[in-house]
Enzyme design. Sequence first.
Site, PDB file in Angstrom:
ATOM      1  N   ASP A  53       0.839  -1.203   0.000  1.00 25.06           N
ATOM      2  CA  ASP A  53       0.000   0.000   0.000  1.00 25.06           C
ATOM      3  C   ASP A  53       0.879   1.259   0.000  1.00 25.06           C
ATOM      4  OD1 ASP A  53       0.885  -0.150   2.608  1.00 25.06           O
ATOM      5  OD2 ASP A  53      -1.102  -0.126   3.525  1.00 25.06           O
ATOM      6  N   SER A  54       2.198   1.064   0.037  1.00 23.49           N
ATOM      7  CA  SER A  54       3.150   2.169  -0.151  1.00 23.49           C
ATOM      8  C   SER A  54       2.949   2.826  -1.522  1.00 23.49           C
ATOM      9  CB  SER A  54       4.595   1.675  -0.021  1.00 23.49           C
ATOM     10  OG  SER A  54       4.826   0.576  -0.877  1.00 23.49           O
ATOM     11  N   ASP A  92      -1.031  -6.455  -0.229  1.00 24.00           N
ATOM     12  CA  ASP A  92      -1.084  -5.718   1.030  1.00 24.00           C
ATOM     13  C   ASP A  92      -2.531  -5.308   1.301  1.00 24.00           C
ATOM     14  OD1 ASP A  92       0.119  -4.655   3.220  1.00 24.00           O
ATOM     15  OD2 ASP A  92       1.163  -3.040   2.159  1.00 24.00           O
ATOM     16  N   LYS A 121      -1.112  -9.823   3.048  1.00 23.47           N
ATOM     17  CA  LYS A 121      -0.364  -9.360   4.228  1.00 23.47           C
ATOM     18  C   LYS A 121      -1.235  -8.382   4.996  1.00 23.47           C
ATOM     19  CE  LYS A 121       2.972  -5.909   3.849  1.00 23.47           C
ATOM     20  NZ  LYS A 121       2.567  -4.871   4.801  1.00 23.47           N
ATOM     21  N   GLU A 123      -1.273  -5.850   8.763  1.00 23.48           N
ATOM     22  CA  GLU A 123      -0.480  -5.274   9.859  1.00 23.48           C
ATOM     23  C   GLU A 123      -1.129  -5.576  11.207  1.00 23.48           C
ATOM     24  OE1 GLU A 123       0.331  -1.089   9.240  1.00 23.48           O
ATOM     25  OE2 GLU A 123       1.037  -1.434   7.197  1.00 23.48           O
ATOM     26  N   GLU A 190       9.284  -4.577  10.608  1.00 26.87           N
ATOM     27  CA  GLU A 190       9.741  -3.278  10.094  1.00 26.87           C
ATOM     28  C   GLU A 190      10.183  -2.356  11.232  1.00 26.87           C
ATOM     29  OE1 GLU A 190       6.987  -1.285   7.448  1.00 26.87           O
ATOM     30  OE2 GLU A 190       8.226   0.526   7.382  1.00 26.87           O
TER      31      GLU A 190
HETATM   32  O1  KIV Z   1       3.577  -1.152   1.631  1.00 22.23           O
HETATM   33  C1  KIV Z   1       4.757  -1.524   1.662  1.00 22.23           C
HETATM   34  O2  KIV Z   1       5.553  -1.274   0.746  1.00 22.23           O
HETATM   35  C2  KIV Z   1       5.187  -2.296   2.831  1.00 22.23           C
HETATM   36  C3  KIV Z   1       6.654  -2.502   3.009  1.00 22.23           C
HETATM   37  C4  KIV Z   1       7.239  -1.274   3.561  1.00 22.23           C
HETATM   38  C5  KIV Z   1       6.947  -3.695   3.824  1.00 22.23           C
HETATM   39  O3  KIV Z   1       4.375  -2.696   3.617  1.00 22.23           O
END
Ligand code: KIV
Length: 272
Positions: A53-54, A92, A121, A123, A190
Amino acid sequence: MTKINEDKVNKKITVKTLQKMKVEGEKIVMLTAYDALFTSIFNQYIDIILVGDSLNMSFSGKDDTISANMNQMIYHTQAVVSKSSNSFVLFDMPFGSYPTPDKALDNAIRAYQESGVDAIKLEGGREKADIIEYLSQNAIAVFGHIGLKPQSVRSEGGYSIKGKTEDESDEIVADALAIEKAGAVGLIIEGVKPDVAQKVTKALNIPVIGIGAGVECDGQVLVWSDMLGLYDEFTPKFVKKYLDGSKLIKEAIKEYRDEVKSSKFPSEAYTY
Ligand code: KIV
């Protein structure tokens, strides 16, 4: 000596491959990607592609990841999956898509069915163990994400390194163990002190991938636009730039601009 499992080259990586790499001590290489073009470049070299989600920050120019949503993540993951014949692809789950086991399952099923991704994934630590367990029981492969959790940036009032005290370190290890017990197939850790990441990596049987967590994890992940030097505004300490991408692109763009302005391009060689 660098260990590379030659059997794996040009074969689709699965959860079994990743588990074997952990057992055999072969480092796992993870990188983000958000589109088909860059995935086709990374696919041959990268074990896991994370559609993070980055992308909300590096592609959409937002200040944090919070406003990413399921439709956006599915759109980008479809593009990545289309060119990932070798790499394992990780989806994500965006902020707000997994507050309860039922909502998490509905959204994870969407991710699986609409994008064709290999795993999801999410969090969170012990407080998310029931969700991870429910997803795992429903044939969803889940990666946890603990330590610094970018989706908590507003509730925590900023980003901060975790595991600085013994209590914090114990909490992180407890989170990691709960996630493994719940059935996760992997874990991202992280922004933690390297000794804490090492403790977690040793304590767990599933692969542990670090970002800003030292060298002792089973693998490493970086955001592609960071490691290729495309993001000028801020470079976190854990980012190594393997290319001065922004500078190189600016040079090429300037040359193109100058050649168009001076009618040097297109020359005869580029004309029908
Ligand atoms: O969204 C992302 O790119 C991430 C990484 C920083 C692990 O969760």
